[in-house]
Design a protein around this motif. Structure first.
Motif, PDB file in Angstrom:
ATOM      1  N   ILE A 422       0.857  -1.569  -0.446  1.00  0.00           N
ATOM      2  CA  ILE A 422      -0.026  -0.218   0.096  1.00  0.00           C
ATOM      3  C   ILE A 422       0.764   1.010   0.066  1.00  0.00           C
ATOM      4  O   ILE A 422       0.298   1.806  -0.493  1.00  0.00           O
ATOM      5  N   ILE A 423       1.758   1.259   1.227  1.00  0.00           N
ATOM      6  CA  ILE A 423       2.829   2.044   1.279  1.00  0.00           C
ATOM      7  C   ILE A 423       3.482   2.381  -0.356  1.00  0.00           C
ATOM      8  O   ILE A 423       3.390   3.882  -0.863  1.00  0.00           O
ATOM      9  N   GLY A 424       3.937   1.606  -0.921  1.00  0.00           N
ATOM     10  CA  GLY A 424       4.695   1.617  -2.772  1.00  0.00           C
ATOM     11  C   GLY A 424       3.268   1.951  -3.760  1.00  0.00           C
ATOM     12  O   GLY A 424       3.587   2.634  -4.079  1.00  0.00           O
ATOM     13  N   LEU A 425       2.244   1.628  -3.344  1.00  0.00           N
ATOM     14  CA  LEU A 425       1.435   2.092  -4.193  1.00  0.00           C
ATOM     15  C   LEU A 425       0.966   3.672  -3.935  1.00  0.00           C
ATOM     16  O   LEU A 425       0.488   4.613  -4.897  1.00  0.00           O
ATOM     17  N   ILE A 426       0.493   4.100  -2.590  1.00  0.00           N
ATOM     18  CA  ILE A 426       0.157   5.617  -2.836  1.00  0.00           C
ATOM     19  C   ILE A 426       1.951   6.589  -2.653  1.00  0.00           C
ATOM     20  O   ILE A 426       2.092   7.270  -3.439  1.00  0.00           O
ATOM     21  N   GLY A 427       2.944   5.956  -2.792  1.00  0.00           N
ATOM     22  CA  GLY A 427       4.404   6.537  -3.393  1.00  0.00           C
ATOM     23  C   GLY A 427       4.013   7.110  -4.405  1.00  0.00           C
ATOM     24  O   GLY A 427       4.302   7.862  -4.823  1.00  0.00           O
ATOM     25  N   ALA A 428       3.686   5.318  -5.423  1.00  0.00           N
ATOM     26  CA  ALA A 428       4.287   5.703  -6.702  1.00  0.00           C
ATOM     27  C   ALA A 428       2.577   6.237  -7.667  1.00  0.00           C
ATOM     28  O   ALA A 428       2.378   7.482  -8.167  1.00  0.00           O
ATOM     29  N   PHE A 429       1.301   6.517  -6.126  1.00  0.00           N
ATOM     30  CA  PHE A 429      -0.364   7.582  -6.981  1.00  0.00           C
ATOM     31  C   PHE A 429       0.140   8.661  -6.781  1.00  0.00           C
ATOM     32  O   PHE A 429       0.691   9.899  -7.825  1.00  0.00           O
ATOM     33  N   PHE A 430       1.308   9.457  -5.788  1.00  0.00           N
ATOM     34  CA  PHE A 430       2.009  10.494  -5.221  1.00  0.00           C
ATOM     35  C   PHE A 430       3.039  11.094  -6.467  1.00  0.00           C
ATOM     36  O   PHE A 430       2.561  12.135  -6.476  1.00  0.00           O
ATOM     37  N   MET A 431       3.642   9.847  -6.592  1.00  0.00           N
ATOM     38  CA  MET A 431       4.897  10.762  -7.784  1.00  0.00           C
ATOM     39  C   MET A 431       4.106  11.046  -9.381  1.00  0.00           C
ATOM     40  O   MET A 431       4.053  11.556  -9.698  1.00  0.00           O
ATOM     41  N   PHE A 432       3.454  10.122  -9.404  1.00  0.00           N
ATOM     42  CA  PHE A 432       2.189  10.477 -10.837  1.00  0.00           C
ATOM     43  C   PHE A 432       0.805  11.658 -10.781  1.00  0.00           C
ATOM     44  O   PHE A 432       1.094  12.631 -11.424  1.00  0.00           O
TER      45      PHE A 432
END
Length: 616
Positions: A422-432
């Motif tokens: 979830i943290i990785g997805l959140i990080g990727a989401f915020f990067m995007f």
């Protein structure tokens, strides 16, 4: 002493819900075979029949009704009755010392209770676990489980009997521990619940239980006054059979009478009344047990009591007959009830020794040893079964604990991986989102700059157009001012002319011959002059009179409007007085009145006020 209480407790507990009479059981069977019986009534009858045959040790018949109850409950999706049937099945296995068959039934009951989320099902699943722990000789665990379950049972008004059973188990445990205070407390609770449930079998057994609790005090003191409450409770237990015919089973009544007789035998002096009551009760026990099954223990006990009375009468022959009959009866039960058998053969050995029949005395002393060994072996075998069941239970608990810990660990590990994902997805989401935001910001900034440039160009164009328009308006205003100035000058000339006319009129009025028509014409000229002034003002400021009417707090008259016009044109008090042929004082009063109508204070000049109206 502890063993004595344990035996009495076990017998009483088996009899707790023993059905009233065989005739009642036959009636229940007939009802069950009827076509107009409801499903709920069927379940009630199944429970009563199963209980009857279980406490009668007729386990195959009991299991037959349990199976029928279970099949009906499964068909009707009645989870509570399913668990009740499984509970009865588990108790039957425990009564047969088949401890290894019960854990699977406990697991099945718990699974149904959890699946259905049915409160009654959950309570009976807990009761089977409680009964299992109590049967394994684990009183501490049993008490903990009861303390957890009992508050939930107390909230269910329909489960009074289950409540009584739990209190009865607590009574039995504290009796084994010789804890008279707690044993008495729970026995009294069982009595209260039995009275509320109107179950006379249960009430009779509870009275007998309380008698056991009261006997603790008598065992300590040996005082006859401490024996009286014990006798009183036993009499209450026995009286229910006659007070409520058909409501108390013969088995329960026989047990109550047997307890009463045993306590009567503790009297230091046996009066004729007590002896007669003991003998009558013993004979009643023999009569009652003719209609019950697996009654050898109580029959032998009653015969032993009659033998005791015969011995007191020094009638050894009759005493021997009673004891030999008791021995024969006990041998018809398999396995033999060794606890009673040992007492019977011991009394026979003692009797033969007193008769100096040493061969018979030795023979029965040998039997005492033989039955004691058999009882010991039976106890050892039972203990081994219990220990094995306890070991399996503890191993299962350990495995369950380890499995629970492993499951918890795997769950934590899984949660950790999920969290990292979830943290990785959140990080990727915020990067995007950050990239998207920057891109959108760049596009918006570029669009904004283009818009601002376009707006600036438009603004410059509008400013140029506005300047051109202002220049044209300024030129127009200059022309209008020039025109107005000429018109105002013409108006002033007209006013001056009117003044000269008025002066002439004044001169003429001093003569005796006055031409009134000329005076009227003169006044008309004044009005015409005002109209010209008004025309001049309206040309100068078309909304002048409209504005001053709106500014006024009170309605303005025509004369008020004239004064306003004069004041706006800058005439002073003297000039206005001359024009209107009034005294200057009158002009000042009118000006004061106008200030009031416009809501002005004394320090505000009307001329300035009207100039302000013009400038708006």
């Amino acid at each position: 002493m502890k063993l004595k209480y344990l035996l009495i407790y076990c017998i009483l507990f088996i009899c707790t819900l023993y059905p009233a009479q065989n005739t009642l059981i036959d009636g229940l069977k007939n009802q069950l075979s009827g076509n107009d019986i409801s499903t709920a009534e069927k379940f009630r009858i199944y429970n009563e029949l199963t209980e009857y045959y279980r406490v009668s040790d007729q386990y195959p018949t009991a299991e037959k009704y349990v199976q029928q109850q279970l099949e009906l409950a499964q068909k009707q999706n009645n989870y509570a009755e399913q668990v009740k049937a499984l509970t009865q099945k588990g108790i039957i296995k425990l009564n047969q010392s088949k401890y290894d068959k019960v854990p699977s039934l406990i697991d099945e009951s718990n699974a149904i209770a959890q699946k259905s989320n049915d409160k009654i099902a959950s309570l009976y699943a807990s009761y089977l676990n409680i009964y299992y722990n109590n049967a394994l000789g684990k009183p501490e665990n049993t008490i903990k489980l009861i303390q957890k379950t009992l508050p939930l049972v107390e909230k269910q008004s329909s489960e009074i009997i289950l409540n009584a059973k739990l209190n009865y188990i607590l009574y039995g445990i504290y009796t084994e521990w010789n804890d008279a205070e707690n044993a008495t407390k729970y026995a009294k609770k069982a009595i209260d619940l039995a009275e509320k449930s109107d179950n006379k079998n249960l009430l009779s057994s509870a009275y007998s239980a309380l008698a056991v609790c009261y006997s603790f005090q008598y065992e300590k003191t040996g005082d006859l006054k401490d024996l009286k409450p014990v006798i009183e409770m036993c009499k209450k237990a026995g009286a229910l059979y006659h007070q409520f015919p058909g409501h108390v089973s013969a088995h329960v009544q026989a047990m109550a009478l047997l307890n009463l007789i045993n306590y009567y035998l503790n009297y230091p002096v046996m009066t004729p009344e007590i002896r007669s009551e003991i003998q009558n009760n013993a004979n009643e026990i023999l009569t009652l047990t003719q209609h019950t099954t697996l009654n050898q223990g109580m029959q032998a006990g009653a015969l032993g009591i009659l033998s005791n009375l015969a011995t007191r009468d020094h009638n050894n022959t009759l005493a021997e007959q009673y004891l030999l009959k008791a021995e024969q009866i006990l041998l018809t039960q398999q396995p033999v009830y060794y606890h009673v058998m040992i007492n019977v053969v011991r009394d026979l050995a003692k009797l033969y020794a007193e008769q100096k029949n040493y061969q018979k005395a030795f023979e029965y002393e040998s039997k005492v040893t033989e039955y004691s060994n058999l009882l010991f072996d039976e106890g050892q075998a039972e203990t081994a079964k219990r220990l094995e069941a306890q070991y399996q239970s503890q191993r299962k608990e350990s495995e369950l604990k380890a499995l629970t810990e492993k499951t918890a660990s795997l769950k934590k590990e899984k949660l950790l991986y999920i969290s990292l994902g979830i943290i990785g997805l959140i990080g990727a989401f915020f990067m995007f989102r950050s990239y998207h935001f920057k891109l959108r910001y760049s596009i918006e900034r570029e669009n904004k700059l283009d818009t601002e440039k376009h707006e600036a160009e438009m603004q410059i164009k509008l400013q140029e157009e506005e300047q051109a328009r202002l220049k044209a308006e300024q030129e127009l205003l200059t022309l209008q001012q020039q025109k107005l100035q000429s018109e105002v000058l013409a108006s002033q000339l007209h006013i001056q002319h009117k003044n000269e006319v008025l002066q002439q009129l004044q001169t003429q009025l001093s003569d005796t011959d006055i031409n009134i028509h000329q005076v009227v014409r003169g006044e008309n000229r004044v009005d015409n002059d005002f109209e010209k002034i008004r025309f001049t003002i309206q040309e100068l400021h078309p909304d002048f009179f409209k504005n001053i009417n709106e500014k006024a707090k009170q309605k303005l008259t025509t004369l008020d409007l004239k004064y306003c016009a004069y004041l706006y044109l800058g005439m002073d008090t003297k000039q206005i007085a001359n024009l209107l042929s009034v005294e200057p004082k009158s002009v000042r009063m009118t000006k004061y009145r106008l200030k009031k109508k416009f809501g002005l204070d004394e320090n505000t000049a009307l001329e300035s006020f009207f100039q302000g109206v013009f400038s708006e």
